[in-house]
Design a protein around this motif. Structure first.
Motif, PDB file in Angstrom:
ATOM      1  N   THR A   1      -6.604  -0.424   9.614  1.00 57.40           N
ATOM      2  CA  THR A   1      -5.808   0.343  10.570  1.00 57.40           C
ATOM      3  C   THR A   1      -6.186  -0.125  11.965  1.00 57.40           C
ATOM      4  O   THR A   1      -6.873  -1.145  12.111  1.00 57.40           O
ATOM      5  CB  THR A   1      -6.031   1.862  10.379  1.00 57.40           C
ATOM      6  OG1 THR A   1      -5.072   2.564  11.182  1.00 57.40           O
ATOM      7  CG2 THR A   1      -7.438   2.300  10.722  1.00 57.40           C
TER       8      THR A   1
ATOM      9  N   TRP B   1     -12.309  -5.538  -1.081  1.00 61.76           N
ATOM     10  CA  TRP B   1     -10.992  -5.102  -0.628  1.00 61.76           C
ATOM     11  C   TRP B   1     -10.992  -3.680  -0.088  1.00 61.76           C
ATOM     12  O   TRP B   1     -10.062  -3.281   0.601  1.00 61.76           O
ATOM     13  CB  TRP B   1      -9.988  -5.219  -1.778  1.00 61.76           C
ATOM     14  CG  TRP B   1      -9.873  -6.614  -2.282  1.00 61.76           C
ATOM     15  CD1 TRP B   1     -10.275  -7.082  -3.500  1.00 61.76           C
ATOM     16  CD2 TRP B   1      -9.355  -7.740  -1.587  1.00 61.76           C
ATOM     17  NE1 TRP B   1     -10.032  -8.425  -3.599  1.00 61.76           N
ATOM     18  CE2 TRP B   1      -9.461  -8.860  -2.438  1.00 61.76           C
ATOM     19  CE3 TRP B   1      -8.806  -7.924  -0.316  1.00 61.76           C
ATOM     20  CZ2 TRP B   1      -9.043 -10.131  -2.063  1.00 61.76           C
ATOM     21  CZ3 TRP B   1      -8.382  -9.197   0.048  1.00 61.76           C
ATOM     22  CH2 TRP B   1      -8.501 -10.274  -0.815  1.00 61.76           C
ATOM     23  N   ASP B   2     -12.022  -2.901  -0.362  1.00 64.68           N
ATOM     24  CA  ASP B   2     -12.064  -1.508   0.050  1.00 64.68           C
ATOM     25  C   ASP B   2     -12.778  -1.289   1.387  1.00 64.68           C
ATOM     26  O   ASP B   2     -12.973  -0.160   1.812  1.00 64.68           O
ATOM     27  CB  ASP B   2     -12.733  -0.680  -1.052  1.00 64.68           C
ATOM     28  CG  ASP B   2     -12.396   0.792  -0.945  1.00 64.68           C
ATOM     29  OD1 ASP B   2     -11.227   1.124  -0.659  1.00 64.68           O
ATOM     30  OD2 ASP B   2     -13.307   1.622  -1.132  1.00 64.68           O
TER      31      ASP B   2
ATOM     32  N   HIS C   1      -6.528  -2.815   2.104  1.00 63.47           N
ATOM     33  CA  HIS C   1      -5.633  -1.663   2.167  1.00 63.47           C
ATOM     34  C   HIS C   1      -6.084  -0.570   3.120  1.00 63.47           C
ATOM     35  O   HIS C   1      -5.285   0.288   3.501  1.00 63.47           O
ATOM     36  CB  HIS C   1      -5.426  -1.086   0.761  1.00 63.47           C
ATOM     37  CG  HIS C   1      -6.673  -0.552   0.146  1.00 63.47           C
ATOM     38  ND1 HIS C   1      -6.979   0.774   0.169  1.00 63.47           N
ATOM     39  CD2 HIS C   1      -7.699  -1.176  -0.490  1.00 63.47           C
ATOM     40  CE1 HIS C   1      -8.146   0.961  -0.435  1.00 63.47           C
ATOM     41  NE2 HIS C   1      -8.602  -0.208  -0.843  1.00 63.47           N
ATOM     42  N   ARG C   2      -7.333  -0.585   3.562  1.00 66.16           N
ATOM     43  CA  ARG C   2      -7.820   0.447   4.480  1.00 66.16           C
ATOM     44  C   ARG C   2      -7.770  -0.002   5.947  1.00 66.16           C
ATOM     45  O   ARG C   2      -8.270   0.708   6.822  1.00 66.16           O
ATOM     46  CB  ARG C   2      -9.242   0.845   4.102  1.00 66.16           C
ATOM     47  CG  ARG C   2      -9.317   1.493   2.716  1.00 66.16           C
ATOM     48  CD  ARG C   2     -10.731   1.836   2.316  1.00 66.16           C
ATOM     49  NE  ARG C   2     -11.247   2.926   3.151  1.00 66.16           N
ATOM     50  CZ  ARG C   2     -12.537   3.212   3.268  1.00 66.16           C
ATOM     51  NH1 ARG C   2     -13.437   2.512   2.590  1.00 66.16           N
ATOM     52  NH2 ARG C   2     -12.931   4.218   4.025  1.00 66.16           N
TER      53      ARG C   2
ATOM     54  N   GLU D   1     -13.424  -0.591   5.078  1.00 64.61           N
ATOM     55  CA  GLU D   1     -12.644   0.065   6.128  1.00 64.61           C
ATOM     56  C   GLU D   1     -12.703  -0.801   7.385  1.00 64.61           C
ATOM     57  O   GLU D   1     -13.784  -1.137   7.857  1.00 64.61           O
ATOM     58  CB  GLU D   1     -13.194   1.456   6.423  1.00 64.61           C
ATOM     59  CG  GLU D   1     -12.402   2.213   7.463  1.00 64.61           C
ATOM     60  CD  GLU D   1     -12.951   3.594   7.762  1.00 64.61           C
ATOM     61  OE1 GLU D   1     -12.232   4.368   8.414  1.00 64.61           O
ATOM     62  OE2 GLU D   1     -14.091   3.899   7.358  1.00 64.61           O
TER      63      GLU D   1
ATOM     64  N   GLY E   1      -4.610  -7.712   1.514  1.00 64.05           N
ATOM     65  CA  GLY E   1      -5.220  -6.893   0.471  1.00 64.05           C
ATOM     66  C   GLY E   1      -6.229  -5.880   0.961  1.00 64.05           C
ATOM     67  O   GLY E   1      -6.751  -5.090   0.176  1.00 64.05           O
TER      68      GLY E   1
ATOM     69  N   VAL F   1       0.966   4.557   8.141  1.00 56.76           N
ATOM     70  CA  VAL F   1      -0.436   4.225   8.393  1.00 56.76           C
ATOM     71  C   VAL F   1      -1.059   5.290   9.284  1.00 56.76           C
ATOM     72  O   VAL F   1      -0.470   5.694  10.283  1.00 56.76           O
ATOM     73  CB  VAL F   1      -0.559   2.846   9.083  1.00 56.76           C
ATOM     74  CG1 VAL F   1      -2.000   2.536   9.437  1.00 56.76           C
ATOM     75  CG2 VAL F   1       0.021   1.754   8.189  1.00 56.76           C
TER      76      VAL F   1
ATOM     77  N   ARG G   1      -3.679  -5.682   5.805  1.00 58.42           N
ATOM     78  CA  ARG G   1      -3.219  -4.944   4.627  1.00 58.42           C
ATOM     79  C   ARG G   1      -2.419  -5.853   3.698  1.00 58.42           C
ATOM     80  O   ARG G   1      -2.550  -5.773   2.474  1.00 58.42           O
ATOM     81  CB  ARG G   1      -2.400  -3.712   5.037  1.00 58.42           C
ATOM     82  CG  ARG G   1      -3.259  -2.613   5.658  1.00 58.42           C
ATOM     83  CD  ARG G   1      -2.483  -1.304   5.838  1.00 58.42           C
ATOM     84  NE  ARG G   1      -1.273  -1.440   6.615  1.00 58.42           N
ATOM     85  CZ  ARG G   1      -1.226  -1.425   7.952  1.00 58.42           C
ATOM     86  NH1 ARG G   1      -2.333  -1.274   8.670  1.00 58.42           N
ATOM     87  NH2 ARG G   1      -0.056  -1.545   8.576  1.00 58.42           N
TER      88      ARG G   1
END
Length: 142
Positions: free
Chosen positions: A117, A87-88, A114-115, A90, A112, A25, A109
């Protein structure tokens, strides 16, 4: 304090879980978090109300309690916030020192996002790097 429990390979412990949550990550430093905020990322502060009162607010961050984080950010949840549009999205999670935020981002994550952090070093690193600290009111999402 008593002696530490013997290691058990079936129970990896929090340090191993933390290391797995960070594996592969790209975590953001304070400058990277400021840039993410500027481009529209959701910066989510999970610190407690007491921590925020004592340490200050991260301007532009949404405050979401850790206990409901996944439900507020999952775009399919009936309890999502309006900014949880897909889901995209950030997401940068912030805690006090960057430990629980790593676990929270890993959980996002797994849901789902996925970005997702987190901020390396947490709010303490943000403040120590000289980035702005506010006094409120915070944008608290319940």
């Amino acid at each position: 304090m008593g002696a530490a429990a013997p290691l058990n390979p079936d129970r990896p412990g929090v340090d191993a879980v933390l290391a797995r949550s960070r594996a592969g990550v790209v975590r953001l430093d304070p400058a990277g978090t400021a840039a993410a905020l500027a481009r529209g990322a959701l910066v989510v502060d999970t610190r407690t109300e007491t921590q925020r009162a004592e340490q200050g607010e991260l301007p532009g961050a949404l405050v979401i309690d850790r206990t409901v984080l996944e439900w507020r950010l999952d775009p399919t949840s009936g309890s999502r916030i309006p900014e949880a549009t897909g889901w995209d999205v950030e997401v940068v999670v912030v805690c006090h020192e960057g430990y629980s935020s790593s676990l929270a981002a890993a959980s996002l994550r797994a849901v789902g996002l996925h970005r997702a952090t987190d901020l390396t070093g947490g709010f303490a690193a943000w403040r120590d790097a000289g980035f702005p600290v506010g006094t409120g009111p915070a944008d608290v999402r319940r």
